[in-house]
Motif scaffolding. Structure first.
Motif, PDB file in Angstrom:
ATOM      1  N   VAL A 306       0.845  -1.191   0.000  1.00 43.06           N
ATOM      2  CA  VAL A 306       0.000   0.000   0.000  1.00 43.06           C
ATOM      3  C   VAL A 306       0.879   1.240   0.000  1.00 43.06           C
ATOM      4  O   VAL A 306       1.753   1.394   0.862  1.00 43.06           O
ATOM      5  N   THR A 307       0.657   2.104  -0.984  1.00 41.81           N
ATOM      6  CA  THR A 307       1.474   3.308  -1.109  1.00 41.81           C
ATOM      7  C   THR A 307       0.611   4.497  -1.489  1.00 41.81           C
ATOM      8  O   THR A 307      -0.523   4.331  -1.961  1.00 41.81           O
ATOM      9  N   THR A 308       1.122   5.705  -1.286  1.00 37.77           N
ATOM     10  CA  THR A 308       0.391   6.930  -1.637  1.00 37.77           C
ATOM     11  C   THR A 308       0.785   7.377  -3.042  1.00 37.77           C
ATOM     12  O   THR A 308       1.949   7.330  -3.419  1.00 37.77           O
ATOM     13  N   VAL A 309      -0.212   7.779  -3.826  1.00 39.76           N
ATOM     14  CA  VAL A 309       0.041   8.307  -5.170  1.00 39.76           C
ATOM     15  C   VAL A 309      -0.587   9.690  -5.282  1.00 39.76           C
ATOM     16  O   VAL A 309      -1.502  10.038  -4.528  1.00 39.76           O
ATOM     17  N   GLU A 310      -0.084  10.462  -6.214  1.00 39.55           N
ATOM     18  CA  GLU A 310      -0.575  11.830  -6.390  1.00 39.55           C
ATOM     19  C   GLU A 310      -1.176  12.010  -7.779  1.00 39.55           C
ATOM     20  O   GLU A 310      -0.651  11.527  -8.770  1.00 39.55           O
ATOM     21  N   CYS A 311      -2.303  12.710  -7.814  1.00 45.43           N
ATOM     22  CA  CYS A 311      -2.934  13.147  -9.056  1.00 45.43           C
ATOM     23  C   CYS A 311      -3.254  14.627  -8.857  1.00 45.43           C
ATOM     24  O   CYS A 311      -4.338  14.979  -8.375  1.00 45.43           O
ATOM     25  N   PRO A 312      -2.342  15.514  -9.201  1.00 45.47           N
ATOM     26  CA  PRO A 312      -2.460  16.920  -8.813  1.00 45.47           C
ATOM     27  C   PRO A 312      -3.691  17.648  -9.341  1.00 45.47           C
ATOM     28  O   PRO A 312      -4.133  18.627  -8.738  1.00 45.47           O
TER      29      PRO A 312
END
Length: 514
Positions: A306-312
């Protein structure tokens, strides 16, 4: 097997009993109609999931399936595995022999001259069609309170909404009035009701299921999909209705025959799961967020990464959606003019075509439809189209790129399906903006055309269901079914029973529904 036991089977269990001869489609279909008549009621009392019942035709199909199976000939071997399992249909999917109103007065009593492609497929597979389910008018809404024919109630709490626009299909499945249903999803209209009613709802990859015969709301976003009580049931129905259709210019040439098989793999070890940075914490109620964190812990223990991703650009998706949708609504609903078909209102003393059109649309459309038509017409008007509609489409492109880039690093992304549990009836009618905010999680999948699913993750405030939202890149439908089924098995192991067994009993209504 008693009727109560029959209706609580999963759709695949029903299909297995039908093939084994330990259950007949006639008894199964009758049990569902008896359930509908006992608890569905009307807009004033009961759940009110159905706008129309199709009893005579459904029972005839059930009798036909039983006769074919009893014959034991080649025709029996050719029956679809789901043959004889009843299904409910959202009332914006055109169906010969049944009124199709899109829950609007402007189409009151309209009998379509043709079947939608998905209905032709359902008929060919011989699934008895129980009837047509309620929705927000022309699929515009998130609570099913904007139906011209009265509200639908949540079977978990009759004072709460079942979500929308497809609250009727979700409520019917959640209350054991149907094992399967079809819905349509433009910005979450399958997945939000699934979250609110403790059911499973999937939005397929755009183009994987034909839209021919779906009354259009926003053509670049609309997608027909399955509603069920388990992930495997949803996958089986999705597999049935998916496929290329030359009558739909957006239909994909892709095979979708591994969806059900994917639900049999429950290993999550090594799976890369993304949590969107822009959808963390603020905006979600404490109970929703706590249940989501518990689910993430469960996934980590099962071996998922489980990891954090970014979609600005994700914070702008909701704003872009609510310019694109009204614009397409304005265009698509222009056909309802009082001239060609549907309702016609002639002013007293007669009138010109323009006056008839104005009177018809004023009387036929409800408040939310009018609101979106007005906003969309303005957004498309000369001098504003580039500033509003054009800008919204550019943001849509950026959101699609963000999601594409994110899926380079993760296999799927997860989040709560909705910011809150099911809202109380009436709470959002005075301020539609709060209703629009409910779609913040589900909208990006429609803008990007990617598959997404909502499955039950447990309960939170007031003992109401919480949905877990899973989405993957385009054409990864089998992947999201695999992940959803694996998480579903973890939740079931934690509860010691299937989630749908937690649903409270719905009180019977006074008098049987005809």
């Amino acid at each position: 097997m008693t009727p109560e036991q029959m209706i609580r089977l999963t759709a695949l269990e029903m299909a297995e009993h039908l093939r084994a001869g330990t259950l007949t489609s006639v008894k199964l279909t009758r049990a569902h109609f008896d359930r509908i008549k006992a608890i569905d009621g009307t807009a004033e009392e009961g759940i009110h999931a159905f706008l129309h019942l199709n009893e005579a035709e459904a029972m005839a199909v059930a009798e036909q399936v039983d006769a074919i199976r009893a014959s034991g000939g080649p025709e029996a071997d050719e029956l679809h595995p789901l043959a004889g399992v009843p299904i409910a249909i959202k009332d914006n999917i055109v169906t010969i022999g049944q009124p199709t109103t899109a829950a609007s007065k402007i189409l009151e009593g309209w009998m379509p001259p043709y079947d939608a492609t998905v209905i032709r497929t359902i008929r060919a597979a011989k699934l008895p069609i129980l009837g047509k389910t309620n929705l927000d008018e022309f699929a515009m809404g998130s609570t099913t309170e904007y139906s011209a024919y009265g509200v639908t109630r949540n079977p978990w709490d009759l004072h709460r909404a079942p979500g929308g626009s497809g609250g009727g299909s979700a409520a019917a499945v959640g209350a054991f009035m149907a094992p399967l249903a079809l819905g349509s999803d433009t910005g979450g209209s399958i997945r939000e009701p699934a979250a609110f009613t403790g059911t499973v709802g999937a939005k397929p990859t755009y183009g994987s299921v034909s839209r021919y015969g779906l009354i259009a709301m926003a053509s670049s976003l609309d997608q027909i999909g399955p509603v069920a009580r388990t992930t495997a049931d949803a996958a089986a129905l999705h597999e049935l209705i998916a496929g290329h259709d030359p009558k739909d210019s957006t239909s994909l040439h892709t095979q979708w025959d591994t969806l059900l098989e994917a639900t049999k793999r429950h290993d999550l070890s090594g799976l890369r799961i993304g949590v969107l940075q822009e959808l963390q914490g603020p905006g979600f109620t404490d109970g929703i967020w706590e249940k989501f964190q518990e689910t993430l812990d469960m996934l980590r223990k099962a071996g998922a990464d489980v990891t954090t991703v970014e979609c600005p650009h994700m914070p702008y998706a909701l704003h872009a959606y609510y310019l694109i949708v009204p614009s397409e609504v304005s265009s698509n609903l222009a056909r309802f003019d009082g001239v060609r078909y549907g309702k016609r209102v002639v002013p007293e003393g007669g009138g010109t075509v323009a006056e008839v059109m104005a009177a018809t649309r004023a009387a036929g459309f409800g408040d939310e439809a009018k609101r979106r038509i007005i906003l969309g017409t303005f957004a498309l008007s000369a001098g504003y189209v580039d500033a509003y509609y054009g800008t919204a489409q550019r943001i849509r492109t950026l959101v699609i790129k963000d999601l594409h880039d994110a899926f380079e690093h993760v296999d799927v992304m997860v989040s709560p399906t909705t910011p809150t549990v099911a809202v109380r009836l009436g709470d959002q009618l005075e301020n539609p903006l709060t209703m629009y905010l409910n779609d913040v999680v589900t909208i990006p999948a429609n803008l990007a055309g990617i598959p997404a699913i909502s499955i039950p993750a447990g309960t939170a405030e007031h003992g109401m269901p919480v949905g877990l939202h899973i989405q993957g890149p385009a054409k990864s439908d089998a992947r999201i079914y695999r992940v959803a089924a694996a998480i579903e098995s973890l939740v079931e192991a934690d509860l010691g029973k299937p989630f749908y067994d937690l649903a409270p009993e719905v009180p019977r209504v006074q008098g049987a529904r005809s």
